[in-house]
Design a protein around this motif. Structure first.
Motif, PDB file in Angstrom:
ATOM      1  N   LEU A 184      39.839   5.544  32.312  1.00  0.00           N
ATOM      2  CA  LEU A 184      40.495   6.826  32.090  1.00  0.00           C
ATOM      3  C   LEU A 184      40.705   7.515  33.437  1.00  0.00           C
ATOM      4  CD1 LEU A 184      38.499   7.840  28.932  1.00  0.00           C
ATOM      5  CD2 LEU A 184      40.944   7.408  29.031  1.00  0.00           C
ATOM      6  N   VAL A 185      41.952   7.588  33.873  1.00  0.00           N
ATOM      7  CA  VAL A 185      42.331   8.147  35.168  1.00  0.00           C
ATOM      8  C   VAL A 185      42.726   9.611  34.965  1.00  0.00           C
ATOM      9  CG1 VAL A 185      43.890   7.926  37.138  1.00  0.00           C
ATOM     10  CG2 VAL A 185      43.124   5.870  35.896  1.00  0.00           C
ATOM     11  N   GLN A 186      42.227  10.471  35.863  1.00  0.00           N
ATOM     12  CA  GLN A 186      42.389  11.902  35.666  1.00  0.00           C
ATOM     13  C   GLN A 186      43.363  12.544  36.645  1.00  0.00           C
ATOM     14  OE1 GLN A 186      40.601  13.292  32.985  1.00  0.00           O
ATOM     15  NE2 GLN A 186      40.124  11.130  32.676  1.00  0.00           N
ATOM     16  N   ILE A 212      44.071   1.069  30.029  1.00  0.00           N
ATOM     17  CA  ILE A 212      44.204   2.145  31.025  1.00  0.00           C
ATOM     18  C   ILE A 212      44.792   3.385  30.368  1.00  0.00           C
ATOM     19  CG2 ILE A 212      45.197   2.822  33.241  1.00  0.00           C
ATOM     20  CD1 ILE A 212      45.495  -0.203  33.865  1.00  0.00           C
ATOM     21  N   GLY A 213      44.136   4.511  30.597  1.00  0.00           N
ATOM     22  CA  GLY A 213      44.652   5.793  30.149  1.00  0.00           C
ATOM     23  C   GLY A 213      44.801   6.736  31.324  1.00  0.00           C
ATOM     24  N   HIS A 214      45.763   7.636  31.241  1.00  0.00           N
ATOM     25  CA  HIS A 214      45.907   8.697  32.240  1.00  0.00           C
ATOM     26  C   HIS A 214      45.943  10.029  31.514  1.00  0.00           C
ATOM     27  CE1 HIS A 214      47.763  11.481  35.117  1.00  0.00           C
ATOM     28  NE2 HIS A 214      47.269  10.686  36.054  1.00  0.00           N
ATOM     29  N   PHE A 215      45.177  11.010  32.022  1.00  0.00           N
ATOM     30  CA  PHE A 215      45.153  12.338  31.409  1.00  0.00           C
ATOM     31  C   PHE A 215      45.594  13.385  32.422  1.00  0.00           C
ATOM     32  CE2 PHE A 215      43.734  16.281  29.637  1.00  0.00           C
ATOM     33  CZ  PHE A 215      43.895  16.102  28.269  1.00  0.00           C
ATOM     34  N   SER A 216      46.549  14.229  32.022  1.00  0.00           N
ATOM     35  CA  SER A 216      47.043  15.317  32.874  1.00  0.00           C
ATOM     36  C   SER A 216      46.398  16.625  32.450  1.00  0.00           C
ATOM     37  CB  SER A 216      48.569  15.430  32.769  1.00  0.00           C
ATOM     38  OG  SER A 216      49.192  14.292  33.311  1.00  0.00           O
ATOM     39  N   HIS A 217      45.687  17.263  33.375  1.00  0.00           N
ATOM     40  CA  HIS A 217      45.009  18.525  33.089  1.00  0.00           C
ATOM     41  C   HIS A 217      45.885  19.739  33.406  1.00  0.00           C
ATOM     42  CE1 HIS A 217      40.916  16.800  32.426  1.00  0.00           C
ATOM     43  NE2 HIS A 217      41.444  15.810  33.153  1.00  0.00           N
ATOM     44  N   THR A 218      47.051  19.503  33.966  1.00  0.00           N
ATOM     45  CA  THR A 218      47.980  20.578  34.314  1.00  0.00           C
ATOM     46  C   THR A 218      49.145  20.568  33.325  1.00  0.00           C
ATOM     47  OG1 THR A 218      49.341  19.170  35.729  1.00  0.00           O
ATOM     48  CG2 THR A 218      47.436  20.278  36.754  1.00  0.00           C
ATOM     49  N   PRO A 219      50.024  21.568  33.417  1.00  0.00           N
ATOM     50  CA  PRO A 219      51.298  21.441  32.710  1.00  0.00           C
ATOM     51  C   PRO A 219      52.092  20.264  33.266  1.00  0.00           C
ATOM     52  CG  PRO A 219      50.975  23.673  33.588  1.00  0.00           C
ATOM     53  CD  PRO A 219      49.932  22.809  34.213  1.00  0.00           C
ATOM     54  N   HIS A 250      56.708   6.003  36.935  1.00  0.00           N
ATOM     55  CA  HIS A 250      56.307   4.598  36.781  1.00  0.00           C
ATOM     56  C   HIS A 250      54.792   4.457  36.953  1.00  0.00           C
ATOM     57  CE1 HIS A 250      60.024   2.527  36.122  1.00  0.00           C
ATOM     58  NE2 HIS A 250      60.603   2.998  37.227  1.00  0.00           N
ATOM     59  N   GLY A 251      54.209   5.233  37.878  1.00  0.00           N
ATOM     60  CA  GLY A 251      52.766   5.170  38.074  1.00  0.00           C
ATOM     61  C   GLY A 251      52.000   5.501  36.812  1.00  0.00           C
ATOM     62  N   ILE A 252      52.344   6.615  36.173  1.00  0.00           N
ATOM     63  CA  ILE A 252      51.649   7.004  34.942  1.00  0.00           C
ATOM     64  C   ILE A 252      51.973   6.049  33.804  1.00  0.00           C
ATOM     65  CG2 ILE A 252      51.503   8.812  33.180  1.00  0.00           C
ATOM     66  CD1 ILE A 252      51.715  10.866  35.404  1.00  0.00           C
ATOM     67  N   LEU A 253      53.202   5.549  33.766  1.00  0.00           N
ATOM     68  CA  LEU A 253      53.582   4.618  32.702  1.00  0.00           C
ATOM     69  C   LEU A 253      52.947   3.244  32.869  1.00  0.00           C
ATOM     70  CD1 LEU A 253      57.354   5.500  32.176  1.00  0.00           C
ATOM     71  CD2 LEU A 253      55.381   6.190  30.794  1.00  0.00           C
ATOM     72  N   GLY A 254      52.210   3.042  33.948  1.00  0.00           N
ATOM     73  CA  GLY A 254      51.377   1.844  34.041  1.00  0.00           C
ATOM     74  C   GLY A 254      50.215   1.886  33.073  1.00  0.00           C
ATOM     75  N   ALA A 255      49.935   3.061  32.509  1.00  0.00           N
ATOM     76  CA  ALA A 255      48.848   3.230  31.544  1.00  0.00           C
ATOM     77  C   ALA A 255      49.292   2.814  30.150  1.00  0.00           C
ATOM     78  CB  ALA A 255      48.391   4.684  31.525  1.00  0.00           C
ATOM     79  N   ALA A 275      48.132  10.986  28.316  1.00  0.00           N
ATOM     80  CA  ALA A 275      47.733  12.073  27.422  1.00  0.00           C
ATOM     81  C   ALA A 275      47.791  13.415  28.133  1.00  0.00           C
ATOM     82  CB  ALA A 275      46.331  11.817  26.875  1.00  0.00           C
ATOM     83  N   PHE A 276      47.943  14.465  27.312  1.00  0.00           N
ATOM     84  CA  PHE A 276      48.162  15.818  27.820  1.00  0.00           C
ATOM     85  C   PHE A 276      47.374  16.812  26.971  1.00  0.00           C
ATOM     86  CE2 PHE A 276      51.657  13.115  28.867  1.00  0.00           C
ATOM     87  CZ  PHE A 276      51.985  13.458  30.178  1.00  0.00           C
ATOM     88  N   LEU A 277      47.262  18.033  27.494  1.00  0.00           N
ATOM     89  CA  LEU A 277      46.489  19.066  26.811  1.00  0.00           C
ATOM     90  C   LEU A 277      47.230  19.683  25.630  1.00  0.00           C
ATOM     91  CD1 LEU A 277      44.958  20.778  29.948  1.00  0.00           C
ATOM     92  CD2 LEU A 277      43.631  19.744  28.100  1.00  0.00           C
TER      93      LEU A 277
END
Length: 473
Positions: free
Chosen positions: A152-154, A174-181, A201-206, A210-212
């Motif tokens: 889980l990448v933050q 692989i997951g990526h989570f965005s803590h910002t808008p 493309h970087g985030i779509l490697g996951a 996911a978002f808030l």
């Protein structure tokens, strides 16, 4: 205290890990004393709390200061934490130059576009450092992960990691989570075209991004659709981080909080109402307009003079960047100006504190008649969720419609346009005059919504969703 003789635990205690988390800041930091001893300090926050729900885990983070780097060099650390000693100049360019001065500004829509941004040769040099920084994380995660492990990448600091890690370890979940808008597509396209594509493309490697809130998730999908033609095989999720009610309520009644409550009551004075805000002096938090709105309240409705105090905690953030130092100074200057204009011998209109003190923040939460949360733009804003949970007598929440928390709390908050100072002043008056029964009912509903997905459940929900996603890549 730890010494240089502490056994090395800067990487995982076992040969490989089944659950890994990557973030710029880790759960522990070190300071180097004059005696050469390293002092370890544990961090807090939703991610630290959430990770406590998982046993077999490894947290990969960056060494952020001289103490951290010395700890890595001495082999000092904690089980379950691997701290990366990335070159200090590379980290500065990646963190301050790109993450905080470009990506943060894009997603919070903070640029003064007539004069900024300027994407020149210096930007490209710093972008290369951002790539190097992300690649160091990807390599460390690839080294540490068991076959088929969940990673889980933050956040925006590590937006390139999922794609880089996918190339190194295609077996991983692989997951990526965005803590910002996430910026809408027209604003996101301020970035150079190749950089915008690289970030997406970087985030779509996951497997999952996911978002808030749904709003931020939809903005990301919009960017991917417009720029890349879609999100490919990456699933999109929404997990609204909530407040940790049990921890907050227990911590808010410890003796140090009671002591600070007594001191604040003395500063406020007997029988006065309180408007409370607790923020970092980040540009997105809109503290200056909040103070302008309070001054407008005192000017337009003089009946509140000597009857209300604005408790404003504005804790300095990112003071290594000049624009943040200037903003902190502007907050202090305006508070002084309001006190000079309206204050009397027995009444200080604004009680401002700029030194971080968690116990004092909790004391202010408990005292709040009104909570002011008016960000220009915010991924979530946990203060909006924490105050109703902790408030002793119930509080009215004045909430910006641009806070992620608006999606969950808007129905029982007094909602404002964060740019509308007059409207915010009117909202403060409405909040101050709200009946006790209405305030109590709203506070109860706000607290229930605010604690629907506490940190441990928030983390486990993401992990379970990632593990259940069996879509082949």
């Amino acid at each position: 205290m730890v010494s240089e003789h502490t056994p090395s635990t800067t990487s995982s205690a076992s040969p490989a890990s089944q659950v890994l988390v990557a973030s710029n800041r880790g759960p522990v930091s070190y300071t180097l004393g004059e005696d050469g001893m390293l002092d370890a300090k544990r961090g807090g926050g939703g991610l630290v709390s959430g990770l406590s729900a998982v046993d077999d885990k490894l947290w990969v983070c960056a060494a952020l200061g001289d103490g951290d780097r010395e700890a890595v060099r001495r082999g000092v650390g904690e089980p379950g934490v691997r701290m990366l000693d990335i070159d200090a100049e590379v980290h500065a360019d990646a963190y301050n130059g790109i993450a905080n001065s470009v990506l943060w500004f894009v997603h919070h829509m903070l640029y003064q576009t007539p004069v900024e941004p300027v994407f020149d040769a210096e930007f490209r040099r710093q972008w290369a450092a951002y790539e190097t920084y992300n690649r160091a994380f990807a390599r460390a995660l690839a080294e540490e992960a068991e076959p088929g492990a969940s990673v889980l990448v933050q956040d925006y600091h590590l937006a390139l990691v999922p794609g880089m890690l996918r190339e190194l370890r295609p077996d991983l979940r692989i997951g990526h989570f965005s803590h910002t808008p996430w910026a809408p597509v027209d604003y996101f396209r301020l970035l150079p075209d190749d950089i915008a594509e690289q970030l997406l493309h970087g985030i779509l490697g996951a497997d999952r991004a996911a978002f808030l809130t749904r709003r931020w998730a939809d903005a990301f999908i919009g960017c991917c659709t417009e720029i890349l033609g879609g999100t490919g095989r990456t699933r999109i999720g929404v997990h609204g981080l909530g407040a940790d009610a049990d921890f907050l309520r227990e911590r808010a009644h410890e003796p140090d909080v009671d002591e600070r409550m007594a001191a604040l009551r003395e500063q406020v004075g007997e029988g006065r109402k309180t408007i409370v805000r607790v923020d970092r002096t980040e540009l997105s938090k809109n503290i200056v307009r909040g103070l302008h709105a309070y001054r407008a309240l005192l000017e337009a409705r003089p009946q509140w003079r000597e009857r209300v105090v604005h408790i404003a905690f504005a804790y300095p953030s990112r003071q290594d960047l000049a624009v943040y130092r200037d903003y902190t100074a502007a907050v202090q200057s305006l508070a002084t100006e309001i006190n000079g204009q309206y204050g009397t011998e027995s009444w200080t209109p604004v009680v401002l504190h700029v030194k971080d003190d968690f116990a004092r923040s909790l004391a202010a939460y408990r005292l709040a008649d009104v909570a002011l949360v008016n960000p220009i733009r915010d991924g979530m804003n946990l203060v909006a969720k924490e105050v109703p949970v902790v408030s002793d007598q119930g509080c009215a929440l004045v909430l910006s419609r641009e806070a992620g928390a608006y999606e969950e709390l808007g129905e029982d908050a007094i909602v404002v346009n964060p740019y509308d100072v007059t409207g915010t002043a009117d909202a403060l008056h409405e909040a101050l005059t709200m009946s006790g029964d209405e305030r109590s009912g709203r506070t109860k509903r706000l607290a229930e919504a605010a604690t629907a997905l506490p940190p441990q459940a928030w983390f486990l929900e993401q992990l379970e969703a990632l593990r259940q996603d069996e879509l082949p890549r």
